[in-house]
Design a protein around this motif. Structure first.
Motif, PDB file in Angstrom:
ATOM      1  N   PRO A 156      18.710  46.225  30.068  1.00  0.00           N
ATOM      2  CA  PRO A 156      17.986  47.005  31.111  1.00  0.00           C
ATOM      3  C   PRO A 156      18.770  46.985  32.329  1.00  0.00           C
ATOM      4  O   PRO A 156      19.418  45.916  32.563  1.00  0.00           O
ATOM      5  CB  PRO A 156      16.589  46.441  31.022  1.00  0.00           C
ATOM      6  N   THR A 191      10.468  40.111  23.518  1.00  0.00           N
ATOM      7  CA  THR A 191       9.891  39.474  22.265  1.00  0.00           C
ATOM      8  C   THR A 191       9.763  40.444  21.157  1.00  0.00           C
ATOM      9  O   THR A 191       8.561  40.728  20.395  1.00  0.00           O
ATOM     10  CB  THR A 191       8.267  39.070  22.816  1.00  0.00           C
ATOM     11  N   GLY A 192      10.850  41.053  20.811  1.00  0.00           N
ATOM     12  CA  GLY A 192      10.872  41.826  19.593  1.00  0.00           C
ATOM     13  C   GLY A 192      11.271  40.846  18.362  1.00  0.00           C
ATOM     14  O   GLY A 192      11.384  39.819  18.493  1.00  0.00           O
ATOM     15  N   SER A 193      11.752  41.418  17.390  1.00  0.00           N
ATOM     16  CA  SER A 193      12.311  40.722  16.079  1.00  0.00           C
ATOM     17  C   SER A 193      13.190  39.589  16.642  1.00  0.00           C
ATOM     18  O   SER A 193      13.287  38.396  16.162  1.00  0.00           O
ATOM     19  CB  SER A 193      13.001  41.370  14.967  1.00  0.00           C
ATOM     20  N   SER A 194      14.300  39.813  17.361  1.00  0.00           N
ATOM     21  CA  SER A 194      15.268  38.967  17.884  1.00  0.00           C
ATOM     22  C   SER A 194      14.741  38.063  18.891  1.00  0.00           C
ATOM     23  O   SER A 194      15.131  36.684  18.520  1.00  0.00           O
ATOM     24  CB  SER A 194      16.377  39.878  18.566  1.00  0.00           C
ATOM     25  N   ARG A 214       7.419  41.447  27.919  1.00  0.00           N
ATOM     26  CA  ARG A 214       6.503  42.838  28.311  1.00  0.00           C
ATOM     27  C   ARG A 214       5.323  43.152  27.297  1.00  0.00           C
ATOM     28  O   ARG A 214       4.436  43.476  28.093  1.00  0.00           O
ATOM     29  CB  ARG A 214       7.635  43.913  28.491  1.00  0.00           C
ATOM     30  N   THR A 215       5.600  42.983  26.097  1.00  0.00           N
ATOM     31  CA  THR A 215       4.564  43.415  25.388  1.00  0.00           C
ATOM     32  C   THR A 215       4.202  42.216  24.321  1.00  0.00           C
ATOM     33  O   THR A 215       4.870  41.814  23.427  1.00  0.00           O
ATOM     34  CB  THR A 215       4.830  44.634  24.295  1.00  0.00           C
ATOM     35  N   LYS A 335       4.438  49.081  16.137  1.00  0.00           N
ATOM     36  CA  LYS A 335       5.976  48.658  16.644  1.00  0.00           C
ATOM     37  C   LYS A 335       6.268  47.930  15.399  1.00  0.00           C
ATOM     38  O   LYS A 335       5.808  47.828  14.304  1.00  0.00           O
ATOM     39  CB  LYS A 335       5.802  47.653  17.770  1.00  0.00           C
ATOM     40  N   ARG A 336       7.494  47.801  15.289  1.00  0.00           N
ATOM     41  CA  ARG A 336       8.131  47.170  14.269  1.00  0.00           C
ATOM     42  C   ARG A 336       7.507  45.950  13.581  1.00  0.00           C
ATOM     43  O   ARG A 336       7.323  44.960  14.508  1.00  0.00           O
ATOM     44  CB  ARG A 336       9.838  46.833  14.732  1.00  0.00           C
ATOM     45  N   ALA A 385      17.149  39.525  24.581  1.00  0.00           N
ATOM     46  CA  ALA A 385      16.671  39.866  23.490  1.00  0.00           C
ATOM     47  C   ALA A 385      15.954  41.406  23.569  1.00  0.00           C
ATOM     48  O   ALA A 385      14.810  41.593  23.259  1.00  0.00           O
ATOM     49  CB  ALA A 385      15.615  38.901  22.901  1.00  0.00           C
ATOM     50  N   THR A 386      16.553  42.122  24.332  1.00  0.00           N
ATOM     51  CA  THR A 386      16.021  43.556  24.598  1.00  0.00           C
ATOM     52  C   THR A 386      16.383  44.641  23.812  1.00  0.00           C
ATOM     53  O   THR A 386      15.952  45.604  24.423  1.00  0.00           O
ATOM     54  CB  THR A 386      16.409  43.750  26.169  1.00  0.00           C
ATOM     55  N   GLY A 387      16.737  44.334  22.572  1.00  0.00           N
ATOM     56  CA  GLY A 387      16.934  45.545  21.783  1.00  0.00           C
ATOM     57  C   GLY A 387      17.853  46.463  21.906  1.00  0.00           C
ATOM     58  O   GLY A 387      18.958  46.220  22.481  1.00  0.00           O
ATOM     59  N   TRP A 500      10.445  51.369  19.719  1.00  0.00           N
ATOM     60  CA  TRP A 500      12.005  52.170  19.961  1.00  0.00           C
ATOM     61  C   TRP A 500      11.927  53.152  18.836  1.00  0.00           C
ATOM     62  O   TRP A 500      12.822  54.173  18.636  1.00  0.00           O
ATOM     63  CB  TRP A 500      13.121  51.347  19.611  1.00  0.00           C
TER      64      TRP A 500
HETATM   65  P1  NA7 Z   1      13.328  45.282  19.897  1.00  0.00           P
HETATM   66  O1  NA7 Z   1      12.237  45.163  18.776  1.00  0.00           O
HETATM   67  O2  NA7 Z   1      13.446  46.649  20.610  1.00  0.00           O
HETATM   68  O3  NA7 Z   1      12.730  44.128  21.081  1.00  0.00           O
HETATM   69  C1  NA7 Z   1      13.230  44.187  22.460  1.00  0.00           C
HETATM   70  C2  NA7 Z   1      12.354  43.301  23.382  1.00  0.00           C
HETATM   71  O4  NA7 Z   1      12.828  43.357  24.791  1.00  0.00           O
HETATM   72  C3  NA7 Z   1      10.936  43.805  23.421  1.00  0.00           C
HETATM   73  O5  NA7 Z   1       9.982  42.869  23.350  1.00  0.00           O
HETATM   74  C4  NA7 Z   1      10.909  44.939  24.487  1.00  0.00           C
HETATM   75  O6  NA7 Z   1       9.485  45.015  25.397  1.00  0.00           O
HETATM   76  C5  NA7 Z   1      11.738  43.932  25.347  1.00  0.00           C
HETATM   77  N1  NA7 Z   1      12.310  44.798  26.506  1.00  0.00           N
HETATM   78  C6  NA7 Z   1      12.972  45.891  26.403  1.00  0.00           C
HETATM   79  N2  NA7 Z   1      13.468  46.439  27.461  1.00  0.00           N
HETATM   80  C7  NA7 Z   1      12.950  45.565  28.558  1.00  0.00           C
HETATM   81  C8  NA7 Z   1      12.674  45.504  29.929  1.00  0.00           C
HETATM   82  N3  NA7 Z   1      13.415  46.590  30.591  1.00  0.00           N
HETATM   83  N4  NA7 Z   1      12.386  44.475  30.639  1.00  0.00           N
HETATM   84  C9  NA7 Z   1      11.589  43.484  29.741  1.00  0.00           C
HETATM   85  N5  NA7 Z   1      11.539  43.324  28.389  1.00  0.00           N
HETATM   86  C10 NA7 Z   1      12.218  44.309  27.853  1.00  0.00           C
HETATM   87  O7  NA7 Z   1      14.736  44.599  19.676  1.00  0.00           O
HETATM   88  P2  NA7 Z   1      15.133  43.569  18.725  1.00  0.00           P
HETATM   89  O8  NA7 Z   1      16.594  43.216  18.957  1.00  0.00           O
HETATM   90  O9  NA7 Z   1      14.179  42.351  18.823  1.00  0.00           O
HETATM   91  O10 NA7 Z   1      14.897  43.941  17.286  1.00  0.00           O
HETATM   92  C11 NA7 Z   1      15.475  45.219  16.870  1.00  0.00           C
HETATM   93  C12 NA7 Z   1      15.422  45.391  15.422  1.00  0.00           C
HETATM   94  O11 NA7 Z   1      16.428  44.700  14.758  1.00  0.00           O
HETATM   95  C13 NA7 Z   1      13.988  45.063  14.916  1.00  0.00           C
HETATM   96  O12 NA7 Z   1      13.197  45.933  15.192  1.00  0.00           O
HETATM   97  C14 NA7 Z   1      14.404  44.810  13.260  1.00  0.00           C
HETATM   98  O13 NA7 Z   1      14.529  46.232  12.759  1.00  0.00           O
HETATM   99  C15 NA7 Z   1      15.836  44.255  13.495  1.00  0.00           C
HETATM  100  P3  NA7 Z   1       8.522  46.116  24.759  1.00  0.00           P
HETATM  101  O14 NA7 Z   1       7.980  46.021  23.355  1.00  0.00           O
HETATM  102  O15 NA7 Z   1       9.579  47.545  24.665  1.00  0.00           O
HETATM  103  O16 NA7 Z   1       7.761  46.224  25.847  1.00  0.00           O
END
Ligand code: NA7
Length: 549
Positions: A156, A191-194, A214-215, A335-336, A385-387, A500
């Motif tokens: 981000p 706090t997504g998968s990664s 964040r979530t 969500k995932r 780990a922001t996806g 996402w």
């Molecule tokens: P994800 O699942 O997109 O997770 C990204 C995490 O980063 C998620 O907790 C987001 O919060 C957080 N995020 C994203 N942008 C921001 C900003 N700007 N500020 C703070 N936090 C943020 O990615 P992963 O790499 O964990 O996993 C991707 C896929 O890989 C997964 O779904 C599997 O298929 C394997 P949010 O939830 O958006 O509030």
């Protein structure tokens, strides 16, 4: 085809494949070995593996069980390969993919360290002209993308990002050398998968770990363990074809039965019993093995969500941290879906702190760390780990142009439009493996990938035997498919979270539900039906007239 592409030279091949992950490799094998075609693969990395090449962060592992996370075109390989863990870890998956590349002699058609920059459909010749950042120019009848759905990393644009003086990493572009967290003050954002996979591992090594969330997430214990050899040798290997066939026609690419029971028709005790059993067994079975209305009825969903919240309260000792961790703003599974190893338990460690950035947003990154609305934190390392800019981001890294010089980015300005997630009107002979509008990201990926590879191979074979030079999705069929994809998503929980899947994680991205949520088996049926009806919805041989003159 084996001739190396030299800068400046134009090479002609039957197909250009972009990406050397599971998608690109299986496609290359099929085109070369089944159809006898020439193909050139371009891969940005210096090795095969795609997702598993890039995502080397600590704790990275697949959440499909290993015996069903595999390419199946070689029955011998299926019998011979032995996984060590119930859920395969990244290094082992990468060895597996490397083994496939070596065993089937795939590397000779792959050019590594090479990014495709442009791909243009030339209407005069009905061929794709592809250029790379290494100066390659290749023309091909077919352009096939195997670029992954979750591969364009998203860091981000936080103020001060570039000023940080410590080390920083994105989980999806992890260095090849080991990152040593010993004695380090580490931040993880996301706090997504990664995040969920890496946080427990980093916490064990780092001096301190601060997680910026964040979530809050629902996550189920994976119950990872070493592989059950007896199960593999006695139940899986002798029955592989049957098991795979079941997975292929299932909702999500797994050979499992979905529960037919309804949570709202069960008593509170029956629900508790089912959820406890799912929790104890672990993995995604918690969802599919318990009640079928969890995904479609909010009240049913609430019963499962409340069960998980109770588990979080039970596991995490500090009441303030518990409150921050409780997911309440979105339904379970919207969500995932996540599975973890010791995720919630990690917050009981003395060296781990959780910062809720919903209530105290990150204001900037400073040379020393991270400043939130309420506090200044000092770090030696920041892990993003922001996806990813999922599903469309990797397409937009290239300049792909179809008929009338239309760029894919413009065509998809309001969200991706595809026919079956396989083709785009106006982009003839371009096929996407796991494209938007297909169910891939909601399914066990290897099963979804192979369905696309097989279908595309059959289509190309059909074209070759019927003298069809060009195949292109019909614009009306595309619109109808896009509407169908949206319509079935609307009735699900998926619309109730910022995910996402909806592009909600990327500021400014159109909010459109991108995957097909109707299930892999139903989708396979639809694709087969299209093929059986002479590739209904595709315009065949449009533009060939130009070739004849
Ligand atoms: P994800 O699942 O997109 O997770 C990204 C995490 O980063 C998620 O907790 C987001 O919060 C957080 N995020 C994203 N942008 C921001 C900003 N700007 N500020 C703070 N936090 C943020 O990615 P992963 O790499 O964990 O996993 C991707 C896929 O890989 C997964 O779904 C599997 O298929 C394997 P949010 O939830 O958006 O509030």
């Amino acid at each position: 085809m084996d001739k190396k592409t030299e800068p400046g030279n134009v090479q002609d091949v039957d197909a250009v494949i972009i990406g050397a992950g599971f998608a690109g490799l299986g496609m290359l094998w099929r085109l070369r070995e089944q159809l006898g075609m020439s193909a050139q693969v371009f891969e940005t990395g210096d090795g095969v593996g795609g997702t598993w090449y890039w995502n080397r962060y600590p704790g990275a592992r697949c959440d499909s069980e290993s015996y069903i996370y595999c390419l199946t075109f070689s029955p011998e390989l299926l019998q011979e390969w032995n996984w060590s863990g119930k859920y395969p870890e990244q290094p082992e998956i990468l060895s597996y993919i490397n083994h496939i590349a070596d065993r089937f002699d795939l590397r000779r058609n792959i050019k590594f360290n090479t990014r495709v920059t442009t791909a243009r459909f030339i209407e005069d010749t009905n061929r794709w002209e592809v250029e790379t950042d290494q100066g390659d120019r290749v023309t091909a009848q077919y352009l096939i993308t195997g670029i992954g759905c979750i591969s364009a990393g998203n860091i981000p644009a936080i103020k001060g990002l570039e000023t940080f003086e410590g080390e920083s990493y994105h989980t999806g572009a992890w260095p090849h050398n080991e990152v040593d967290f010993t004695g380090k003050r580490v931040a993880v954002i996301g706090t997504g998968s990664s995040g969920i996979q890496s946080i427990p591992v980093i916490a064990k090594q780092a001096e301190s770990l601060t997680v910026f969330q964040r979530t809050p997430q629902y996550t189920i214990p994976a119950r990872h363990e070493t592989v059950d050899r007896k199960f593999l040798d006695e139940q899986v290997k002798p029955n592989y074809e049957e098991i795979l066939e079941k997975a292929r026609w299932s909702k999500a690419g797994f050979p499992v039965e979905f529960s037919e029971r309804l949570a709202l028709e069960a008593t509170a005790e029956e629900r508790q019993e089912a959820y406890e059993a799912g929790w104890a067994k672990g993995g995604h079975g918690f969802l599919w093995g318990s009640f079928k209305d969890i995904g479609v009825d909010r009240r049913a969903n609430d019963t499962a969500a409340e069960f998980i919240r109770a588990k979080i309260r039970e596991i995490v000792k500090d009441p303030v941290t518990v409150e921050k961790l409780l997911p309440t703003d979105h339904p379970l599974g919207s969500k995932r879906a996540l599975i973890d190893t010791n995720y919630f338990e990690t917050y009981n460690r003395e060296n781990v702190e959780l910062v809720d950035i919903r209530h105290s947003p990150i204001q900037e990154i400073t040379p020393d760390g991270i400043r939130t609305e309420d506090e200044d934190f000092e770090f030696d390392m920041i892990v993003f780990a922001t996806g990813f800019d999922a599903m469309t981001g990797s397409f937009f890294k290239m300049d792909i142009r179809g008929r009338d010089n239309l760029s894919l980015k413009d065509k998809w300005a309001e969200g991706p439009k595809t026919y079956l997630g396989l083709q785009v009107a106006g982009f003839p002979n371009m096929f996407m493996i796991t494209g938007p509008g297909s169910p891939s990201v909601l399914a066990n990926m290897t099963v979804a990938i192979e369905q696309h590879q097989d279908w595309i191979t059959d289509f190309i074979e059909h074209m070759r035997t019927h003298d069809i030079e060009v195949a292109e999705a019909d614009a009306d069929a595309e619109s109808a498919w896009v509407s169908h994809v949206n319509k079935i998503a609307e009735s699900t929980m998926f619309m109730l979270a910022d995910s996402w899947y909806l592009g909600a994680n990327i500021p400014g991205k159109p909010r459109v539900f991108m995957p097909y949520v109707g299930g892999l088996g139903t989708y396979r049926e639809k694709c087969n039906e299209v093929a059986d009806n002479d590739y209904e919805g595709f315009v065949l041989n449009a533009g060939v007239r130009q070739l004849a003159t």
